[in-house]
Scaffold this motif. Structure first.
Motif, PDB file in Angstrom:
ATOM      1  N   LEU A  97     -15.938 -29.066  -6.674  1.00  0.00           N
ATOM      2  CA  LEU A  97     -16.875 -27.954  -6.822  1.00  0.00           C
ATOM      3  C   LEU A  97     -16.131 -26.639  -7.081  1.00  0.00           C
ATOM      4  O   LEU A  97     -16.527 -25.852  -7.940  1.00  0.00           O
ATOM      5  CB  LEU A  97     -17.757 -27.838  -5.580  1.00  0.00           C
ATOM      6  CG  LEU A  97     -18.892 -26.828  -5.648  1.00  0.00           C
ATOM      7  CD1 LEU A  97     -19.863 -27.183  -6.765  1.00  0.00           C
ATOM      8  CD2 LEU A  97     -19.614 -26.777  -4.308  1.00  0.00           C
ATOM      9  N   ARG A  98     -15.043 -26.431  -6.372  1.00  0.00           N
ATOM     10  CA  ARG A  98     -14.240 -25.215  -6.561  1.00  0.00           C
ATOM     11  C   ARG A  98     -13.709 -25.129  -7.989  1.00  0.00           C
ATOM     12  O   ARG A  98     -13.710 -24.068  -8.602  1.00  0.00           O
ATOM     13  CB  ARG A  98     -13.092 -25.224  -5.551  1.00  0.00           C
ATOM     14  CG  ARG A  98     -12.216 -24.014  -5.578  1.00  0.00           C
ATOM     15  CD  ARG A  98     -11.264 -24.025  -4.396  1.00  0.00           C
ATOM     16  NE  ARG A  98     -10.413 -25.205  -4.344  1.00  0.00           N
ATOM     17  CZ  ARG A  98      -9.191 -25.252  -4.859  1.00  0.00           C
ATOM     18  NH1 ARG A  98      -8.687 -24.213  -5.484  1.00  0.00           N
ATOM     19  NH2 ARG A  98      -8.474 -26.346  -4.754  1.00  0.00           N
ATOM     20  N   ARG A  99     -13.280 -26.250  -8.518  1.00  0.00           N
ATOM     21  CA  ARG A  99     -12.747 -26.247  -9.882  1.00  0.00           C
ATOM     22  C   ARG A  99     -13.852 -26.071 -10.929  1.00  0.00           C
ATOM     23  O   ARG A  99     -13.612 -25.605 -12.025  1.00  0.00           O
ATOM     24  CB  ARG A  99     -11.952 -27.517 -10.125  1.00  0.00           C
ATOM     25  CG  ARG A  99     -10.586 -27.452  -9.462  1.00  0.00           C
ATOM     26  CD  ARG A  99      -9.924 -28.810  -9.400  1.00  0.00           C
ATOM     27  NE  ARG A  99      -8.573 -28.740  -8.898  1.00  0.00           N
ATOM     28  CZ  ARG A  99      -8.240 -28.722  -7.606  1.00  0.00           C
ATOM     29  NH1 ARG A  99      -9.194 -28.762  -6.684  1.00  0.00           N
ATOM     30  NH2 ARG A  99      -6.981 -28.675  -7.231  1.00  0.00           N
ATOM     31  N   LEU A 100     -15.067 -26.461 -10.567  1.00  0.00           N
ATOM     32  CA  LEU A 100     -16.201 -26.309 -11.487  1.00  0.00           C
ATOM     33  C   LEU A 100     -16.846 -24.923 -11.420  1.00  0.00           C
ATOM     34  O   LEU A 100     -17.754 -24.628 -12.197  1.00  0.00           O
ATOM     35  CB  LEU A 100     -17.263 -27.368 -11.196  1.00  0.00           C
ATOM     36  CG  LEU A 100     -16.918 -28.783 -11.617  1.00  0.00           C
ATOM     37  CD1 LEU A 100     -17.992 -29.755 -11.149  1.00  0.00           C
ATOM     38  CD2 LEU A 100     -16.732 -28.873 -13.122  1.00  0.00           C
ATOM     39  N   ALA A 101     -16.392 -24.083 -10.515  1.00  0.00           N
ATOM     40  CA  ALA A 101     -17.001 -22.759 -10.323  1.00  0.00           C
ATOM     41  C   ALA A 101     -17.225 -21.991 -11.626  1.00  0.00           C
ATOM     42  O   ALA A 101     -18.292 -21.392 -11.802  1.00  0.00           O
ATOM     43  CB  ALA A 101     -16.178 -21.937  -9.333  1.00  0.00           C
ATOM     44  N   PRO A 102     -16.274 -22.006 -12.578  1.00  0.00           N
ATOM     45  CA  PRO A 102     -16.501 -21.239 -13.813  1.00  0.00           C
ATOM     46  C   PRO A 102     -17.686 -21.714 -14.652  1.00  0.00           C
ATOM     47  O   PRO A 102     -18.171 -20.970 -15.497  1.00  0.00           O
ATOM     48  CB  PRO A 102     -15.198 -21.417 -14.595  1.00  0.00           C
ATOM     49  CG  PRO A 102     -14.170 -21.783 -13.582  1.00  0.00           C
ATOM     50  CD  PRO A 102     -14.914 -22.561 -12.528  1.00  0.00           C
ATOM     51  N   ASP A 151     -12.834 -22.325 -20.691  1.00  0.00           N
ATOM     52  CA  ASP A 151     -11.961 -21.557 -19.805  1.00  0.00           C
ATOM     53  C   ASP A 151     -11.322 -22.398 -18.701  1.00  0.00           C
ATOM     54  O   ASP A 151     -10.403 -21.935 -18.027  1.00  0.00           O
ATOM     55  CB  ASP A 151     -12.728 -20.391 -19.171  1.00  0.00           C
ATOM     56  CG  ASP A 151     -13.018 -19.283 -20.174  1.00  0.00           C
ATOM     57  OD1 ASP A 151     -12.397 -19.269 -21.260  1.00  0.00           O
ATOM     58  OD2 ASP A 151     -13.875 -18.432 -19.863  1.00  0.00           O
ATOM     59  N   LEU A 152     -11.809 -23.627 -18.508  1.00  0.00           N
ATOM     60  CA  LEU A 152     -11.191 -24.484 -17.505  1.00  0.00           C
ATOM     61  C   LEU A 152      -9.770 -24.844 -17.936  1.00  0.00           C
ATOM     62  O   LEU A 152      -9.545 -25.212 -19.087  1.00  0.00           O
ATOM     63  CB  LEU A 152     -11.984 -25.777 -17.314  1.00  0.00           C
ATOM     64  CG  LEU A 152     -13.351 -25.696 -16.667  1.00  0.00           C
ATOM     65  CD1 LEU A 152     -14.007 -27.073 -16.654  1.00  0.00           C
ATOM     66  CD2 LEU A 152     -13.253 -25.145 -15.252  1.00  0.00           C
ATOM     67  N   GLU A 153      -8.841 -24.717 -17.025  1.00  0.00           N
ATOM     68  CA  GLU A 153      -7.468 -25.152 -17.300  1.00  0.00           C
ATOM     69  C   GLU A 153      -7.463 -26.675 -17.427  1.00  0.00           C
ATOM     70  O   GLU A 153      -8.307 -27.366 -16.841  1.00  0.00           O
ATOM     71  CB  GLU A 153      -6.552 -24.732 -16.145  1.00  0.00           C
ATOM     72  CG  GLU A 153      -6.464 -23.238 -15.929  1.00  0.00           C
ATOM     73  CD  GLU A 153      -5.665 -22.535 -17.018  1.00  0.00           C
ATOM     74  OE1 GLU A 153      -4.776 -23.181 -17.618  1.00  0.00           O
ATOM     75  OE2 GLU A 153      -5.937 -21.349 -17.269  1.00  0.00           O
ATOM     76  N   GLN A 192      -7.569 -28.366 -14.127  1.00  0.00           N
ATOM     77  CA  GLN A 192      -8.882 -28.335 -13.477  1.00  0.00           C
ATOM     78  C   GLN A 192      -9.786 -29.427 -14.048  1.00  0.00           C
ATOM     79  O   GLN A 192     -10.459 -30.148 -13.306  1.00  0.00           O
ATOM     80  CB  GLN A 192      -9.553 -26.977 -13.676  1.00  0.00           C
ATOM     81  CG  GLN A 192      -8.903 -25.836 -12.939  1.00  0.00           C
ATOM     82  CD  GLN A 192      -9.522 -24.521 -13.354  1.00  0.00           C
ATOM     83  OE1 GLN A 192      -9.437 -24.121 -14.517  1.00  0.00           O
ATOM     84  NE2 GLN A 192     -10.162 -23.853 -12.404  1.00  0.00           N
ATOM     85  N   LEU A 193      -9.825 -29.513 -15.371  1.00  0.00           N
ATOM     86  CA  LEU A 193     -10.674 -30.508 -16.020  1.00  0.00           C
ATOM     87  C   LEU A 193     -10.218 -31.921 -15.674  1.00  0.00           C
ATOM     88  O   LEU A 193     -11.044 -32.790 -15.358  1.00  0.00           O
ATOM     89  CB  LEU A 193     -10.675 -30.297 -17.537  1.00  0.00           C
ATOM     90  CG  LEU A 193     -11.567 -31.239 -18.335  1.00  0.00           C
ATOM     91  CD1 LEU A 193     -13.023 -31.135 -17.897  1.00  0.00           C
ATOM     92  CD2 LEU A 193     -11.442 -30.940 -19.819  1.00  0.00           C
ATOM     93  N   ASP A 194      -8.909 -32.155 -15.712  1.00  0.00           N
ATOM     94  CA  ASP A 194      -8.384 -33.471 -15.353  1.00  0.00           C
ATOM     95  C   ASP A 194      -8.750 -33.833 -13.915  1.00  0.00           C
ATOM     96  O   ASP A 194      -9.126 -34.973 -13.631  1.00  0.00           O
ATOM     97  CB  ASP A 194      -6.863 -33.526 -15.524  1.00  0.00           C
ATOM     98  CG  ASP A 194      -6.431 -33.545 -16.982  1.00  0.00           C
ATOM     99  OD1 ASP A 194      -7.275 -33.810 -17.860  1.00  0.00           O
ATOM    100  OD2 ASP A 194      -5.235 -33.293 -17.237  1.00  0.00           O
ATOM    101  N   TYR A 195      -8.647 -32.867 -13.015  1.00  0.00           N
ATOM    102  CA  TYR A 195      -8.975 -33.111 -11.606  1.00  0.00           C
ATOM    103  C   TYR A 195     -10.436 -33.547 -11.464  1.00  0.00           C
ATOM    104  O   TYR A 195     -10.732 -34.535 -10.795  1.00  0.00           O
ATOM    105  CB  TYR A 195      -8.715 -31.850 -10.775  1.00  0.00           C
ATOM    106  CG  TYR A 195      -8.866 -32.067  -9.292  1.00  0.00           C
ATOM    107  CD1 TYR A 195      -7.764 -32.394  -8.510  1.00  0.00           C
ATOM    108  CD2 TYR A 195     -10.103 -31.965  -8.667  1.00  0.00           C
ATOM    109  CE1 TYR A 195      -7.893 -32.605  -7.151  1.00  0.00           C
ATOM    110  CE2 TYR A 195     -10.248 -32.180  -7.311  1.00  0.00           C
ATOM    111  CZ  TYR A 195      -9.136 -32.499  -6.555  1.00  0.00           C
ATOM    112  OH  TYR A 195      -9.280 -32.719  -5.205  1.00  0.00           O
ATOM    113  N   VAL A 196     -11.324 -32.811 -12.109  1.00  0.00           N
ATOM    114  CA  VAL A 196     -12.754 -33.127 -12.037  1.00  0.00           C
ATOM    115  C   VAL A 196     -13.029 -34.511 -12.634  1.00  0.00           C
ATOM    116  O   VAL A 196     -13.684 -35.351 -12.004  1.00  0.00           O
ATOM    117  CB  VAL A 196     -13.597 -32.047 -12.751  1.00  0.00           C
ATOM    118  CG1 VAL A 196     -15.051 -32.482 -12.896  1.00  0.00           C
ATOM    119  CG2 VAL A 196     -13.491 -30.718 -12.012  1.00  0.00           C
ATOM    120  N   MET A 197     -12.518 -34.742 -13.835  1.00  0.00           N
ATOM    121  CA  MET A 197     -12.769 -36.031 -14.488  1.00  0.00           C
ATOM    122  C   MET A 197     -12.188 -37.184 -13.670  1.00  0.00           C
ATOM    123  O   MET A 197     -12.866 -38.185 -13.442  1.00  0.00           O
ATOM    124  CB  MET A 197     -12.194 -36.032 -15.904  1.00  0.00           C
ATOM    125  CG  MET A 197     -12.934 -35.127 -16.861  1.00  0.00           C
ATOM    126  SD  MET A 197     -12.249 -35.150 -18.532  1.00  0.00           S
ATOM    127  CE  MET A 197     -12.806 -36.763 -19.092  1.00  0.00           C
TER     128      MET A 197
END
Length: 135
Positions: A25-30, A58-60, A63-68
């Protein structure tokens, strides 16, 4: 646990551990605000789609890799009568090469909905003065 179908294939997902949910959730904040605007607009308005695209861009990469990675790690795919893990044992790839980005995004959307919909529903009720978050 959520059962769903993407492109005619049955999948199911487990809940992520609470700490992992928090980090995802923190990484998806943007992109939370643009996604909310997309959903509340009742359609794909140019402004909402543009805001989502900007937030997503804008996701690094990390961040995107972590979420996926964490979303796909809780997914299984139906294989005959059995269920197979969607990701490789190291969690860095998928076991099913026939699932393209569009399919993965749909799968991730189901996982996110299953993990966060209760949180946002409770928050909305609380903000409207109609409930207690601890209930």
């Amino acid at each position: 646990m959520a059962d769903f179908t993407v492109d005619g294939i049955a999948y199911r997902s487990r809940k992520m551990p609470a700490r992992t949910q928090a980090h995802v959730l923190r990484r998806l904040a943007p992109i939370i605000d643009p996604v909310y605007r997309l959903m509340s607009s009742g359609g794909m308005t140019d402004d909402a789609v543009g805001a989502f695209a900007k937030g997503f861009a804008d996701l690094e990469d990390e961040q995107l890799d972590y979420v996926m990675d964490h979303c796909l790690a809780v997914v299984q795919r139906k294989q005959g009568e059995a269920w197979a893990n969607f990701t490789t044992p190291d969690g860095k790839g998928t076991m099913f090469q026939d699932v393209d980005l569009t399919g993965q995004v749909q799968i991730i959307a189901h996982v996110l909905r299953d993990n966060y919909e209760p949180l946002f529903q409770k928050a909305l009720v609380s903000l409207k003065g109609g409930g207690n978050l601890s209930a």
